[in-house]
Each structure stands twice: as C-alpha cells, then as structure tokens.
Design a protein around this motif. Structure first.
Motif, PDB file in Angstrom:
ATOM      1  N   VAL A 287      48.904  10.117  13.730  1.00  0.00           N
ATOM      2  CA  VAL A 287      48.618   9.467  15.003  1.00  0.00           C
ATOM      3  C   VAL A 287      47.245   8.834  14.929  1.00  0.00           C
ATOM      4  CG1 VAL A 287      48.350   9.812  17.473  1.00  0.00           C
ATOM      5  CG2 VAL A 287      50.033  11.149  16.218  1.00  0.00           C
ATOM      6  N   ASP A 288      47.128   7.545  15.377  1.00  0.00           N
ATOM      7  CA  ASP A 288      45.841   6.873  15.306  1.00  0.00           C
ATOM      8  C   ASP A 288      44.982   7.208  16.520  1.00  0.00           C
ATOM      9  OD1 ASP A 288      46.720   5.328  17.442  1.00  0.00           O
ATOM     10  OD2 ASP A 288      47.227   3.596  16.205  1.00  0.00           O
ATOM     11  N   ALA A 289      43.785   6.596  16.576  1.00  0.00           N
ATOM     12  CA  ALA A 289      42.831   6.919  17.638  1.00  0.00           C
ATOM     13  C   ALA A 289      43.374   6.592  19.020  1.00  0.00           C
ATOM     14  CB  ALA A 289      41.518   6.177  17.389  1.00  0.00           C
ATOM     15  N   ALA A 290      44.277   5.631  19.106  1.00  0.00           N
ATOM     16  CA  ALA A 290      44.842   5.240  20.402  1.00  0.00           C
ATOM     17  C   ALA A 290      46.054   6.084  20.777  1.00  0.00           C
ATOM     18  CB  ALA A 290      45.226   3.765  20.368  1.00  0.00           C
ATOM     19  N   GLY A 291      46.417   7.030  19.906  1.00  0.00           N
ATOM     20  CA  GLY A 291      47.557   7.879  20.197  1.00  0.00           C
ATOM     21  C   GLY A 291      48.881   7.340  19.726  1.00  0.00           C
ATOM     22  N   ASN A 292      48.865   6.212  19.020  1.00  0.00           N
ATOM     23  CA  ASN A 292      50.104   5.639  18.513  1.00  0.00           C
ATOM     24  C   ASN A 292      50.572   6.394  17.263  1.00  0.00           C
ATOM     25  OD1 ASN A 292      50.095   3.442  20.431  1.00  0.00           O
ATOM     26  ND2 ASN A 292      48.428   2.548  19.208  1.00  0.00           N
ATOM     27  N   PRO A 293      51.862   6.575  17.092  1.00  0.00           N
ATOM     28  CA  PRO A 293      52.345   7.289  15.904  1.00  0.00           C
ATOM     29  C   PRO A 293      52.085   6.488  14.635  1.00  0.00           C
ATOM     30  CG  PRO A 293      54.177   6.357  17.136  1.00  0.00           C
ATOM     31  CD  PRO A 293      52.960   6.177  17.987  1.00  0.00           C
ATOM     32  N   ASP A 294      51.758   7.198  13.562  1.00  0.00           N
ATOM     33  CA  ASP A 294      51.554   6.549  12.268  1.00  0.00           C
ATOM     34  C   ASP A 294      52.874   5.991  11.749  1.00  0.00           C
ATOM     35  OD1 ASP A 294      48.849   7.145  12.154  1.00  0.00           O
ATOM     36  OD2 ASP A 294      49.190   9.093  11.222  1.00  0.00           O
ATOM     37  N   ARG A 295      52.760   4.937  10.919  1.00  0.00           N
ATOM     38  CA  ARG A 295      53.918   4.311  10.315  1.00  0.00           C
ATOM     39  C   ARG A 295      53.824   4.426   8.802  1.00  0.00           C
ATOM     40  NH1 ARG A 295      53.455  -1.024  10.665  1.00  0.00           N
ATOM     41  NH2 ARG A 295      55.673  -1.368  10.277  1.00  0.00           N
ATOM     42  N   ILE A 296      54.942   4.430   8.149  1.00  0.00           N
ATOM     43  CA  ILE A 296      54.981   4.357   6.693  1.00  0.00           C
ATOM     44  C   ILE A 296      55.603   3.020   6.307  1.00  0.00           C
ATOM     45  CG2 ILE A 296      57.197   5.596   6.588  1.00  0.00           C
ATOM     46  CD1 ILE A 296      56.218   6.750   3.900  1.00  0.00           C
ATOM     47  N   VAL A 297      54.941   2.308   5.410  1.00  0.00           N
ATOM     48  CA  VAL A 297      55.436   1.009   4.963  1.00  0.00           C
ATOM     49  C   VAL A 297      55.406   0.966   3.446  1.00  0.00           C
ATOM     50  CG1 VAL A 297      54.687  -0.204   7.043  1.00  0.00           C
ATOM     51  CG2 VAL A 297      53.152  -0.064   5.085  1.00  0.00           C
ATOM     52  N   THR A 298      56.282   0.187   2.863  1.00  0.00           N
ATOM     53  CA  THR A 298      56.280  -0.038   1.421  1.00  0.00           C
ATOM     54  C   THR A 298      55.269  -1.116   1.097  1.00  0.00           C
ATOM     55  OG1 THR A 298      58.594   0.607   1.173  1.00  0.00           O
ATOM     56  CG2 THR A 298      57.659  -0.790  -0.547  1.00  0.00           C
ATOM     57  N   ILE A 299      54.357  -0.833   0.160  1.00  0.00           N
ATOM     58  CA  ILE A 299      53.344  -1.820  -0.211  1.00  0.00           C
ATOM     59  C   ILE A 299      53.592  -2.382  -1.610  1.00  0.00           C
ATOM     60  CG2 ILE A 299      51.598  -0.853   1.321  1.00  0.00           C
ATOM     61  CD1 ILE A 299      50.353   0.488  -1.150  1.00  0.00           C
ATOM     62  N   ALA A 300      54.458  -1.755  -2.377  1.00  0.00           N
ATOM     63  CA  ALA A 300      54.797  -2.267  -3.711  1.00  0.00           C
ATOM     64  C   ALA A 300      56.087  -1.621  -4.167  1.00  0.00           C
ATOM     65  CB  ALA A 300      53.678  -1.973  -4.708  1.00  0.00           C
ATOM     66  N   GLY A 301      56.858  -2.391  -4.920  1.00  0.00           N
ATOM     67  CA  GLY A 301      58.108  -1.891  -5.465  1.00  0.00           C
ATOM     68  C   GLY A 301      59.314  -2.299  -4.639  1.00  0.00           C
ATOM     69  N   THR A 302      60.476  -2.246  -5.295  1.00  0.00           N
ATOM     70  CA  THR A 302      61.728  -2.636  -4.647  1.00  0.00           C
ATOM     71  C   THR A 302      62.691  -1.482  -4.477  1.00  0.00           C
ATOM     72  OG1 THR A 302      62.785  -3.154  -6.766  1.00  0.00           O
ATOM     73  CG2 THR A 302      61.543  -4.941  -5.689  1.00  0.00           C
TER      74      THR A 302
END
Length: 289
Positions: A1-16
């Motif tokens: 959770v970030d400072a604003a209370g929003n849930p963290d996200r997971i994203v792909t930054i490399a690879g297929t």
C-alpha cells in the motif's frame, strides 16, 4: 500500500513468459529472458540482468522518468557477454566476450560494472570495455561464487563455497567464505598487480576446518563473533551497506548475517552489536556482528 492508501500493483517490466534470449534493442517487455537470472540496479535506476551467457541492460524510459515500470520506451540490450572471445586482462569490447555463465553483478558509482562468471570476475568500464580482474584458481582463497559486491570503500567482495569428500562416504567437509580484493594504487579494482586478496569471513583454507565434522552438508552457523571463525554455508548474495558493513545470505544455514569490522586488532569472538564501523586493514579485525 502506498502513502495515499492505494493498493500496490505488480507489473511485468521485462520478459514475455517464454524462455529465450531474443529481443535485444527492443522493448524490454517484448524480449525473452532465461529462467536463471541475477539482477542488480545502479544509482541511476538502470537494471542489469545476468541472463545465461550474458549481462543485459534495461534503461529507464523517457528522461526524467528515472524508474523502470514496464513502459514501451524501456529498452533492453546485451551489455556484456554473448560473444566468442575468452576474457583476459586486456580490455576488449564487453559484448565480444564468452562468459559461459554470468552470475551476480555489482555497479560502481563511477559507471563500472563488476560481473561474477564461472571463470572469475569481469570489470566492464563506462565505455563498454571489459577485462578480467580475478580468475578462478588464481590466488589462495578459492573459486568465485555466485555473489559479488562493491563495498563502500571501493573494495570488491565475493562469496565462495565448496566441499571435499571424506571417509566414510558420503561424509564431506564443506566451507563457505567471503573474500575481498583491495583497490590498487590507481584507486580502482581493475586487475593491477598491486591489488591484494584476503578472506574476511568464513574458513580460509582446508587446514582450518575441524577434524571431525557431521555428515554433509554441516548446517551450523558456528555462532557470531570473529568473522574468520564463523562457518558460512554457501554465501549466496552480498548486499553492501553505506557504513562499510555488508549483509551476506548464509543460504544453507537459513540466515542473514551482518559482517563488519572491529577496531584495535581484537580477536574476541563474542557477539558485537555495533555495525557502524568501516573496514580495517587488518583482516583479523573482521567480525560477524
């Protein structure tokens, strides 16, 4: 959770999601990666990925972005390895070299990248020229393992481990150790003749192993205190800290261990709580804290 209370996200930054090594020069999320990777970032947010026989580089996107977050303008390239020439002491283009297997890496503030590989440690300078600064089998303190780190004082550290079989089979004697390579008179670790190698944690050689050890592998941290009296078991990763200490993953013991140094030449083996000390010249001062 970030400072604003929003849930963290997971994203792909490399690879297929498909293993391979294609995609150099293109978008990182459209490139294939292998399944045995080591990663490290530098102060500028560049991500170095040891991927099979090479090290690949992923740069942050548009100027001012400063982070890698899966955007289309984040490109991947081969930074070292993937070639056919064997590494040696003479600098050559890093992408012309055959690394066999690239392992852990360590970027410096000056733009150098140190890479552990099966035959030693490679230094890639900011211009893309590479040379071997340490060769497996060179020196008295064993092969190069998977981990390498550039300490805050500019020295290079790496983990190493190994075993020898003893009788009766399948007993064996194992060791784990962290070594360091000091800077030469030019202020760098670049393979010059005046750079010296020494152990800073773990058993130094076979003569220091106990005569009687339990069946292998001996998973025993051997307590905290004097660094050269501690039993490390497969030091798998090194993370340097700003105060000159570093954390080592003592893998098969299931421990994270903080390695720093004492002052005054003491060899006391009792635990120490103060890690805020820089490295001493005397390797006998090193301690597991």
């Amino acid at each position: 959770v970030d400072a604003a209370g929003n849930p963290d996200r997971i994203v792909t930054i490399a690879g297929t999601g498909v293993c391979g090594q294609s995609g150099d020069g293109g978008q990182a999320t459209a490139a294939q990666l292998g399944n045995d990777l080591y990663i490290r970032t530098d102060a500028g947010g560049v991500l170095y990925v040891s991927d099979g026989d090479r090290v690949r580089r992923i740069s942050p996107g548009q100027p001012g972005d400063g982070s890698i977050d899966g955007n289309a303008d984040e490109l991947i390239t081969t930074y070292a390895g993937g070639g056919t020439e064997m590494p040696g002491p003479t600098p050559v283009p890093a992408t012309s070299l055959a690394l066999g297997k690239a392992l852990g890496s360590a970027p410096s503030a000056g733009g150098d990248l140190y890479v552990a590989f099966r035959d030693g440690i490679l230094r890639v300078d900011a211009s893309g020229q590479a040379s071997r600064v340490r060769q497996t089998g060179q020196g008295a303190y064993g092969p190069v393992g998977d981990s390498v780190a550039l300490l805050s004082n500019g020295e290079l550290a790496w983990g190493t481990s190994g075993c020898r079989w003893s009788s009766p089979y399948p007993d064996r004697q194992c060791f784990g150790r962290v070594n360091r390579l000091t800077k030469g008179s030019d202020g760098f670790v670049n393979g010059s003749a005046d750079e010296t190698e020494s152990p800073i944690a773990g058993y130094r050689d076979w003569a220091e192993l106990p005569l009687t050890m339990p069946p292998a592998p001996p998973r025993n941290s051997n307590g905290d205190g004097h660094g050269l009296s501690a039993r490390l078991q497969t030091p798998a990763s090194l993370v340097p800290l700003p105060n000159g200490s570093f954390v080592v993953v003592d893998a098969e013991n299931g421990l994270l261990r903080l390695v720093g140094s004492l002052t005054g030449g003491t060899t006391n083996t009792a635990p120490y709580a103060d890690a805020g000390l820089s490295y001493a010249v005397n390797v006998n001062d090193t301690a597991i804290l």
